[in-house]
Motif scaffolding. Structure first.
Motif, PDB file in Angstrom:
ATOM      1  N   ASP A   1       0.842  -1.195   0.000  1.00 23.77           N
ATOM      2  CA  ASP A   1       0.000   0.000   0.000  1.00 23.77           C
ATOM      3  C   ASP A   1       0.880   1.250   0.000  1.00 23.77           C
ATOM      4  O   ASP A   1       1.580   1.530   0.974  1.00 23.77           O
ATOM      5  CB  ASP A   1      -0.909  -0.008   1.233  1.00 23.77           C
ATOM      6  CG  ASP A   1      -2.053   0.991   1.123  1.00 23.77           C
ATOM      7  OD1 ASP A   1      -1.850   2.064   0.530  1.00 23.77           O
ATOM      8  OD2 ASP A   1      -3.154   0.697   1.644  1.00 23.77           O
TER       9      ASP A   1
ATOM     10  N   ASP B   1     -13.233   0.863  -5.873  1.00 28.41           N
ATOM     11  CA  ASP B   1     -12.076   0.265  -6.536  1.00 28.41           C
ATOM     12  C   ASP B   1     -11.079   1.323  -6.999  1.00 28.41           C
ATOM     13  O   ASP B   1      -9.859   1.127  -6.904  1.00 28.41           O
ATOM     14  CB  ASP B   1     -12.518  -0.572  -7.738  1.00 28.41           C
ATOM     15  CG  ASP B   1     -13.240  -1.855  -7.341  1.00 28.41           C
ATOM     16  OD1 ASP B   1     -13.242  -2.191  -6.144  1.00 28.41           O
ATOM     17  OD2 ASP B   1     -13.819  -2.500  -8.241  1.00 28.41           O
ATOM     18  N   ASP B   2     -11.565   2.434  -7.506  1.00 26.65           N
ATOM     19  CA  ASP B   2     -10.668   3.474  -8.015  1.00 26.65           C
ATOM     20  C   ASP B   2      -9.725   3.976  -6.923  1.00 26.65           C
ATOM     21  O   ASP B   2      -8.528   4.177  -7.161  1.00 26.65           O
ATOM     22  CB  ASP B   2     -11.474   4.647  -8.576  1.00 26.65           C
ATOM     23  CG  ASP B   2     -12.114   4.334  -9.919  1.00 26.65           C
ATOM     24  OD1 ASP B   2     -11.746   3.317 -10.523  1.00 26.65           O
ATOM     25  OD2 ASP B   2     -12.996   5.109 -10.341  1.00 26.65           O
TER      26      ASP B   2
ATOM     27  N   ARG C   1      -8.808   2.368  -4.195  1.00 27.72           N
ATOM     28  CA  ARG C   1      -7.908   1.297  -3.758  1.00 27.72           C
ATOM     29  C   ARG C   1      -6.884   0.937  -4.838  1.00 27.72           C
ATOM     30  O   ARG C   1      -5.736   0.599  -4.524  1.00 27.72           O
ATOM     31  CB  ARG C   1      -8.726   0.055  -3.372  1.00 27.72           C
ATOM     32  CG  ARG C   1      -9.658   0.319  -2.184  1.00 27.72           C
ATOM     33  CD  ARG C   1     -10.346  -0.965  -1.717  1.00 27.72           C
ATOM     34  NE  ARG C   1      -9.389  -1.910  -1.173  1.00 27.72           N
ATOM     35  CZ  ARG C   1      -9.058  -3.053  -1.747  1.00 27.72           C
ATOM     36  NH1 ARG C   1      -9.605  -3.413  -2.914  1.00 27.72           N
ATOM     37  NH2 ARG C   1      -8.172  -3.852  -1.190  1.00 27.72           N
ATOM     38  N   LYS C   2      -7.271   1.002  -6.093  1.00 25.79           N
ATOM     39  CA  LYS C   2      -6.325   0.685  -7.171  1.00 25.79           C
ATOM     40  C   LYS C   2      -5.149   1.647  -7.157  1.00 25.79           C
ATOM     41  O   LYS C   2      -4.002   1.240  -7.377  1.00 25.79           O
ATOM     42  CB  LYS C   2      -7.032   0.728  -8.525  1.00 25.79           C
ATOM     43  CG  LYS C   2      -7.912  -0.470  -8.827  1.00 25.79           C
ATOM     44  CD  LYS C   2      -8.640  -0.295 -10.155  1.00 25.79           C
ATOM     45  CE  LYS C   2      -9.538  -1.479 -10.455  1.00 25.79           C
ATOM     46  NZ  LYS C   2     -10.323  -1.290 -11.714  1.00 25.79           N
ATOM     47  N   ARG C   3      -5.432   2.911  -6.947  1.00 25.38           N
ATOM     48  CA  ARG C   3      -4.326   3.879  -6.908  1.00 25.38           C
ATOM     49  C   ARG C   3      -3.364   3.537  -5.778  1.00 25.38           C
ATOM     50  O   ARG C   3      -2.144   3.622  -5.944  1.00 25.38           O
ATOM     51  CB  ARG C   3      -4.856   5.293  -6.717  1.00 25.38           C
ATOM     52  CG  ARG C   3      -3.734   6.310  -6.557  1.00 25.38           C
ATOM     53  CD  ARG C   3      -4.204   7.718  -6.431  1.00 25.38           C
ATOM     54  NE  ARG C   3      -4.949   7.979  -5.209  1.00 25.38           N
ATOM     55  CZ  ARG C   3      -5.389   9.186  -4.864  1.00 25.38           C
ATOM     56  NH1 ARG C   3      -5.161  10.222  -5.662  1.00 25.38           N
ATOM     57  NH2 ARG C   3      -6.062   9.360  -3.742  1.00 25.38           N
TER      58      ARG C   3
ATOM     59  N   LEU D   1      -2.894   0.568  -4.183  1.00 21.71           N
ATOM     60  CA  LEU D   1      -2.310  -0.771  -4.145  1.00 21.71           C
ATOM     61  C   LEU D   1      -1.598  -1.182  -5.415  1.00 21.71           C
ATOM     62  O   LEU D   1      -0.786  -2.120  -5.406  1.00 21.71           O
ATOM     63  CB  LEU D   1      -3.409  -1.787  -3.813  1.00 21.71           C
ATOM     64  CG  LEU D   1      -4.050  -1.603  -2.434  1.00 21.71           C
ATOM     65  CD1 LEU D   1      -5.292  -2.470  -2.306  1.00 21.71           C
ATOM     66  CD2 LEU D   1      -3.057  -1.926  -1.336  1.00 21.71           C
TER      67      LEU D   1
ATOM     68  N   SER E   1      -0.837  -4.942  -6.588  1.00 18.97           N
ATOM     69  CA  SER E   1      -1.299  -5.836  -5.525  1.00 18.97           C
ATOM     70  C   SER E   1      -2.798  -5.696  -5.245  1.00 18.97           C
ATOM     71  O   SER E   1      -3.319  -6.328  -4.322  1.00 18.97           O
ATOM     72  CB  SER E   1      -0.516  -5.570  -4.233  1.00 18.97           C
ATOM     73  OG  SER E   1      -0.728  -4.253  -3.765  1.00 18.97           O
ATOM     74  N   PHE E   2      -3.477  -4.902  -6.055  1.00 21.26           N
ATOM     75  CA  PHE E   2      -4.920  -4.697  -5.852  1.00 21.26           C
ATOM     76  C   PHE E   2      -5.698  -5.992  -6.031  1.00 21.26           C
ATOM     77  O   PHE E   2      -5.517  -6.723  -7.000  1.00 21.26           O
ATOM     78  CB  PHE E   2      -5.445  -3.656  -6.849  1.00 21.26           C
ATOM     79  CG  PHE E   2      -6.953  -3.583  -6.915  1.00 21.26           C
ATOM     80  CD1 PHE E   2      -7.666  -2.890  -5.955  1.00 21.26           C
ATOM     81  CD2 PHE E   2      -7.653  -4.235  -7.925  1.00 21.26           C
ATOM     82  CE1 PHE E   2      -9.057  -2.824  -6.005  1.00 21.26           C
ATOM     83  CE2 PHE E   2      -9.038  -4.167  -7.987  1.00 21.26           C
ATOM     84  CZ  PHE E   2      -9.736  -3.460  -7.024  1.00 21.26           C
TER      85      PHE E   2
ATOM     86  N   GLN F   1      -9.877  -6.975  -5.544  1.00 15.48           N
ATOM     87  CA  GLN F   1     -11.161  -6.344  -5.277  1.00 15.48           C
ATOM     88  C   GLN F   1     -11.790  -6.864  -3.990  1.00 15.48           C
ATOM     89  O   GLN F   1     -11.765  -8.065  -3.710  1.00 15.48           O
ATOM     90  CB  GLN F   1     -12.124  -6.577  -6.440  1.00 15.48           C
ATOM     91  CG  GLN F   1     -13.403  -5.757  -6.343  1.00 15.48           C
ATOM     92  CD  GLN F   1     -14.340  -5.994  -7.516  1.00 15.48           C
ATOM     93  OE1 GLN F   1     -14.965  -7.052  -7.623  1.00 15.48           O
ATOM     94  NE2 GLN F   1     -14.443  -5.009  -8.409  1.00 15.48           N
TER      95      GLN F   1
ATOM     96  N   GLU G   1     -10.995   1.469   4.653  1.00 10.50           N
ATOM     97  CA  GLU G   1     -10.351   2.189   3.551  1.00 10.50           C
ATOM     98  C   GLU G   1     -10.207   3.670   3.891  1.00 10.50           C
ATOM     99  O   GLU G   1      -9.190   4.291   3.569  1.00 10.50           O
ATOM    100  CB  GLU G   1     -11.164   2.017   2.274  1.00 10.50           C
ATOM    101  CG  GLU G   1     -10.347   2.143   1.011  1.00 10.50           C
ATOM    102  CD  GLU G   1      -9.216   1.137   0.939  1.00 10.50           C
ATOM    103  OE1 GLU G   1      -8.117   1.517   0.469  1.00 10.50           O
ATOM    104  OE2 GLU G   1      -9.404  -0.019   1.375  1.00 10.50           O
TER     105      GLU G   1
END
Length: 530
Positions: free
Chosen positions: A343, A430-431, A433-435, A437, A440-441, A443, A454
């Motif tokens: 992260d 998701d947007d 968290r994707k940034r 991780l 390693s993302f 869902q 989060e």
């Protein structure tokens, strides 16, 4: 509230501050009086700048809201100097016996908020006296900006202190505290008016002369924050003032679909100390609303600077790129441990003395040392150890810090909309968290627990976590905040304990300044536990 008299006339009319990186440049109008002012749109503009200046000043003294919010949460401890008084620990542990003599920790804070509210009330009171020359849209814009700022101030006040005096017109009377519902009704009404009448300007739509002013998107986003806090903390279905969940979600979706915002590609690039040469700068596409600062403060009453940032600085030592400060809000190790190894937000949010190979030399002067400090908001220095604030021309690292406080980020809007059940909730979640991780993302489903976790990771050190805890219920907050951990006081291992019973006893509220209670002839009543 008799102390209001000390700023009845002067605070209402003055623009006072010049802020060179935003629209706050204006001439001083100290010669104006209430009788000869508020006549022209130019007069109204100067008064509006004074209202913004009041907002800029609310944390120039006392215990600043962002710092208090972090210290009271499970993110950080009080910290500070090992020989200092225990006021920070009193707030951190919700225990007045830790420092019984500190009865006015929030004294300046209280006064500065009411000064800002007074300025807003004065301008609103005199709107009808201005000859707007038929420009009704201009009037509505100025009124909307003023009401947003008043709502912003009252939202902070009601969260910190609970029942507060609700003052909507200039007065010198002793105004008693009112119910939280009455305060939230004003907040809701002010923000609805602001959302309906502010310009729909995108993050890049303001030029240098107007940068930093409130927009429609800021008002709609703040309504979301107010709704979630009020309905959660007070177990209500709707926000008082007839604002439903569906209406709030429509506001947030409007920001998402029409505001022109976006997530900055790399999380670290949002923060000067985390990115250095890759910092995307202020007023970037993720900034929905920020309180703006610059380095031009002086010792003669000019308070353009971010006076509270120095609290987070490493204790009396510059370690490039970090500048010195007071060592407050030492980060709880469990926050560092809460991040997954991949992260990117962990190293962007927190300074790890060990992991960054920093030579911390003042451990004997540091209370509640944990090895971790806040990175998002921290003073900065050059390789020679010189404060960047002073290098830019500021008179002192103590009052010349210039980093803006980003009050609302677009990531917050996305997560609020997801929490409220937006059709695109999974994509919004998701947007964010994707940034963080990257590769390693994986869902996760959109659940309340996942969203709260989060938010903890995304907004660490930004003054949001504490209020997210409280809106889940005082028992949830107390359980999260309470605990025992080993810290170092002056280099000596010491057990730091926070009791859940103290959090619940105070209901998570802070101490009303006893000086204000005295000035009110005991019209004001102290909060439970204090």
């Amino acid at each position: 509230m008799k102390n209001l008299r000390i700023y009845i006339l002067s605070a209402a009319l003055l623009s006072l501050v010049a802020c060179s990186k935003s629209f706050l440049d204006t001439e001083d109008v100290t010669s104006a009086t209430e009788q000869n002012f508020y006549k022209t749109p130019d007069d109204a503009w100067k008064a509006l700048v004074g209202v913004y200046d009041g907002l800029q000043r609310i944390w120039s003294g006392g215990f600043a809201f962002p710092v208090a919010s972090v210290v009271m949460s499970d993110e950080a401890f009080g910290g500070g100097g090992n020989a200092d008084g225990f006021g920070l620990q009193m707030i951190d542990e919700f225990d007045k016996l830790r420092s019984p003599s500190d009865q006015n920790m929030f004294g300046d804070t209280w006064a500065l908020y009411y000064k800002a509210i007074y300025r807003a009330n004065m301008l609103l009171l005199h709107m009808d006296g201005v000859d707007w020359k038929g420009n009704d849209d201009l009037r509505k814009t100025y009124e909307a900006e003023t009401k947003f700022i008043r709502a912003y101030c009252y939202f902070d006040m009601v969260r910190l202190f609970g029942n507060v005096p609700l003052i909507t017109k200039p007065t010198t009377d002793n105004v008693p505290q009112t119910s939280v519902d009455s305060v939230y009704k004003l907040i809701a009404d002010d923000l609805k008016f602001a959302a309906a009448n502010l310009p729909a300007i995108s993050y890049g739509g303001q030029d240098a002369a107007t940068r930093g002013r409130v927009t429609k998107w800021a008002a709609e986003s703040l309504i979301g924050r107010v709704f979630l806090y009020y309905t959660g903390a007070y177990n209500k279905a709707d926000l008082v003032g007839e604002v439903s969940k569906a209406q709030v979600l429509a506001y947030l979706e409007d920001v998402i679909n029409n505001g022109g915002f976006g997530l900055v590609e790399k999380f670290a690039n949002l923060w000067p100390a985390a990115s250095l040469n890759n910092y995307v700068g202020e007023d970037n596409k993720e900034t929905v609303f920020a309180i703006k600062y610059t380095y031009t403060s002086n010792w003669n009453g000019n308070v353009d600077g971010n006076n509270w940032l120095v609290m987070y600085g490493i204790r009396i030592q510059s370690i490039y790129p970090y500048g010195m400060g007071w060592g407050g809000a030492t980060v709880n190790p469990k926050l560092w441990d809460a991040y997954a190894p991949g992260d990117s937000r962990r190293s962007a949010s927190i300074i790890s003395i060990k992991d960054e190979g920093l030579d911390f030399q003042n451990i004997k002067d540091q209370r509640e040392y944990t090895g971790y400090c806040i990175k998002k908001y921290t003073p900065m220095a050059d390789a020679a150890g010189r404060s960047l604030a002073e290098k830019m021309g500021g008179v002192s690292f103590m009052i010349s810090q210039y980093q803006d406080y980003v009050s609302i980020r677009y990531a917050d809007v996305l997560l609020m909309a997801a929490e409220l059940g937006a059709a695109g909730a999974q994509n919004y979640f998701d947007d964010v968290r994707k940034r963080a991780l990257g590769a390693s993302f994986v869902q996760l489903p959109v659940t309340q627990a996942n969203i709260m976790n989060e938010r903890k990771l995304e907004f660490a050190g930004e003054g949001i976590r504490y209020w997210d805890l409280l809106r889940q219920g005082i028992n949830v907050a107390a359980t999260a905040i309470a605990g025992s951990v080993t810290v170092q006081n002056g280099g000596v291992n010491t057990t730091k304990a926070i009791l859940a019973s103290k959090v619940t006893e105070t209901k998570g509220l802070v101490q009303i300044p006893y000086a204000q209670i005295t000035l009110s002839n005991n019209v004001l009543k102290q909060n439970a536990g204090w």
